[in-house]
Design a protein around this motif. Structure first.
Motif, PDB file in Angstrom:
ATOM      1  N   ALA A  51      42.861  34.200  39.051  1.00  0.00           N
ATOM      2  CA  ALA A  51      41.560  33.704  39.510  1.00  0.00           C
ATOM      3  C   ALA A  51      41.458  32.204  39.280  1.00  0.00           C
ATOM      4  N   LEU A  73      38.395  38.576  51.561  1.00  0.00           N
ATOM      5  CA  LEU A  73      38.001  39.501  50.493  1.00  0.00           C
ATOM      6  C   LEU A  73      37.680  40.884  51.065  1.00  0.00           C
ATOM      7  N   THR A 223      31.384  45.924  41.329  1.00  0.00           N
ATOM      8  CA  THR A 223      31.224  44.515  40.952  1.00  0.00           C
ATOM      9  C   THR A 223      32.504  43.911  40.400  1.00  0.00           C
ATOM     10  N   PHE A 224      32.594  42.598  40.476  1.00  0.00           N
ATOM     11  CA  PHE A 224      33.669  41.837  39.826  1.00  0.00           C
ATOM     12  C   PHE A 224      33.218  41.250  38.493  1.00  0.00           C
ATOM     13  N   TYR A 228      36.744  42.899  35.991  1.00  0.00           N
ATOM     14  CA  TYR A 228      37.480  41.807  36.633  1.00  0.00           C
ATOM     15  C   TYR A 228      37.123  40.438  36.062  1.00  0.00           C
ATOM     16  N   LEU A 230      34.567  38.261  36.236  1.00  0.00           N
ATOM     17  CA  LEU A 230      34.028  37.153  37.031  1.00  0.00           C
ATOM     18  C   LEU A 230      32.496  37.102  37.002  1.00  0.00           C
ATOM     19  N   VAL A 235      30.048  38.175  42.224  1.00  0.00           N
ATOM     20  CA  VAL A 235      30.535  38.905  43.393  1.00  0.00           C
ATOM     21  C   VAL A 235      30.416  40.396  43.152  1.00  0.00           C
ATOM     22  N   CYS A 257      27.924  34.658  49.088  1.00  0.00           N
ATOM     23  CA  CYS A 257      28.973  34.488  48.068  1.00  0.00           C
ATOM     24  C   CYS A 257      29.587  33.122  48.274  1.00  0.00           C
ATOM     25  N   ALA A 265      37.638  36.237  43.537  1.00  0.00           N
ATOM     26  CA  ALA A 265      37.593  37.697  43.668  1.00  0.00           C
ATOM     27  C   ALA A 265      38.791  38.202  44.468  1.00  0.00           C
TER      28      ALA A 265
END
Lengths: 365, 365
Positions: A51, A73, A223-224, A228, A230, A235, A257, A265
């Motif tokens: 990322a 994405l 969700t991120f 993830y 973020l 996001v 976004c 993402a």
């Protein structure tokens, strides 16, 4: 002229969402350093290197508007979940996914059903569109699906199910949810909010995205911000039928976004190593916290998420005392749980700090 | 069950905003390289170095949620415009500022007045909340303030004024707007959308934020997407009375501006050199484009923004032909202007490319 009289139905009754206390705010208020924040269920591992590289590469183009359609994405999410890109709706966090959903389908004459101890944003959004909330009592801190079904009537437009649930960490088995979906009338939408999906053990995790063909009234939200890592970039996404996505995308504002969020993402979806390291850490540290609570005879709600909710008595007093120890956890009186605190699972060092601070605070009682 | 029948009033009639064609999309479609995009009124100078440094510094903390209250950015904007932080509302671009405004105050029984050739998002938002649009005919492509006043009635909740206007580039002198505000009933809100504020010459620029004490029904909307060069990050803001800001912030979702957006916007406010270089470039290149259009006998609308709108006959045909030359401009048939194209002011090299491409296309007619 009192401007407040001009506000739409519901707005005056709204109280903004109370986020976890930011580290910087506590620094400003108490003038202390070296603070541990276990309040917002964030990934303690730090940013994924993939990322980070993607953000650096995308920074050069920031004077340009983002891709309004999130082409890359969406393609990648569609591949990952075996749906089409037309079934994906991107949001500025899954909070905005939910907001778009409410604005698209819920009106002042609608009723919205959710669990009494579920994510508070369902109640806030119901209020903000002027609809009627139908909170259903929990069963052992988890969703009572039969109880929710019993409240469905002609006005019901939406049922919200958080699975795993926040802030209780409880989990409904996929079979139970599918049986529930089979009983919900087709004109009632069901949002399955799976913000903590990745933390569920693989053998318990439902392939819920495969249900979309069978249940055209199903909305899956992910969700991120959690596994993830973020949260700072915002996001989230919905997986739905193409018809629902078409409607959601009419209401969604373009460029919701931003460019760095889209880039990060898209990249982090490939970082399986990061994802798995976070999940492994979470399981290991969850076990440590459970042992700690058992030793101190503090009742906790078994959790499949990246947080654990524990009964401590006067939770606000304990919360305040922990702040003075430099540890931020989450009071959840706003969820009707004034005796509980929600504690995010941090790194080994962070959790150790929390347990030490907790011991100090418990000794003060 | 047709899910579309469940959508709220207005949603089915919505057509998503059509952004300028992204460079990558044209590359994918026509397989051409070295594309010049003059379609979205973006800052052609590239990112401010101060913003870049701030982004790098903030990247380490991205696993954390953003500051939900935008503490530092609000402080800085308040200082800059001599208001209090309680009068500032942050948005995910000024598009979201407008969206929050509509959701807070405009309901299905409201009427919203705006200029027929003004920013199309006013019409989209009116539709999305199910309210009634009252478009007012322009006067010499600019707002007819008397005409707008004449349409005010008991149902009028909001009047939108874009100044400078997009896509025409026309400008209302501050005195004219203040005289207008003095005549608008106090129960009618007026949003002054100043997305292009910084491009207005200082001697013509109104200190509109100083009017907020006198007109509690005034909402000023500004953005970091244009002169500040942060379109990719999405930051806009409203300056209002503290009462209006309180209501807007109840409806605003937490974390609507992400961490990198907050960091970059806070930093770029200090980059006076960047801001002034962009404004100077814009003036110089605007003059070149005006000369070019005069030489080719193409009527244009004099503009105070960072774009210029020119009459070319069959604008869609010219737009398509320019795409094949690798130049993206903006068709504005959706604004009721099928004979015009809007051209953003780029760098010297970009504008030269545009003029050369235009000559090729004009020769083909």
């Amino acid at each position: 002229m009192d401007i407040k009289t001009l506000a739409n139905r519901g707005v005056l009754g709204l109280h903004p969402y109370q986020p976890g206390k930011p580290v910087e705010e506590l620094e400003r208020e108490l003038g202390i350093q070296d603070i541990v924040k276990l309040a917002s269920n964030e990934n303690p591992l730090g940013l994924s290197p993939l990322a980070k590289t993607a953000i650096e590469a995308a920074t050069a183009e920031l004077t340009r508007y983002p891709d309004a359609n999130g082409f890359y994405l969406k393609q990648k999410l569609a591949e990952r979940w075996q749906v089409t890109a037309e079934q994906v709706t991107l949001g500025n966090g899954s909070n905005e996914v939910l907001e778009i959903l409410f604005r698209t389908f819920v009106s002042p004459d609608s009723e919205v059903i959710f669990d009494k101890h579920a994510f508070i944003v369902y109640a806030l959004l119901t209020q903000s569109v002027g609809a009627t909330a139908v909170p259903v009592a929990s069963k052992a801190w988890g969703h009572d699906l039969e109880g929710m079904l019993a409240r469905v009537n002609d006005k019901t437009r939406l049922i919200c199910i958080a699975n795993p649930n926040n802030p209780t960490g409880t989990y409904l088995q996929p079979e139970a949810i599918e049986a529930f979906l089979a009983k919900v009338p087709s004109n009632v939408l069901v949002v399955l909010d799976e913000a903590y999906y990745e933390y569920v053990k693989p053998e318990q995790r439902g392939e819920t995205h495969q249900w979309l063909n069978r249940y055209p009234n199903l909305i899956i939200s992910r969700t991120f911000s959690k596994a993830y890592g973020l949260a700072g970039l915002r996001v989230g996404y919905a997986l739905t039928s193409a018809d629902i996505a078409d409607l959601l995308n009419r209401v969604r504002e373009p460029f919701n976004c931003n460019s760095l969020a889209l880039a990060a993402a898209t990249a982090v979806l490939d970082d399986t190593q990061y994802l798995e390291a976070g999940i492994a850490l979470n399981q290991k540290e969850m076990a440590r916290l459970e042992s700690y609570f058992k030793e101190r005879a503090l009742p906790y709600i078994p959790s499949v998420g990246n947080f654990i909710t524990v009964e401590v008595g006067d939770a606000n007093a304990i919360y305040q005392a922990l702040l003075h120890q430099g540890v931020i956890v989450r009071p959840i009186a706003g969820y009707g749980m004034p005796n509980h605190l929600r504690v995010s699972i941090g790194t080994e060092a962070e959790n150790t700090r929390f347990m030490a601070a907790m011991d100090v605070v418990l000794a003060q009682r």
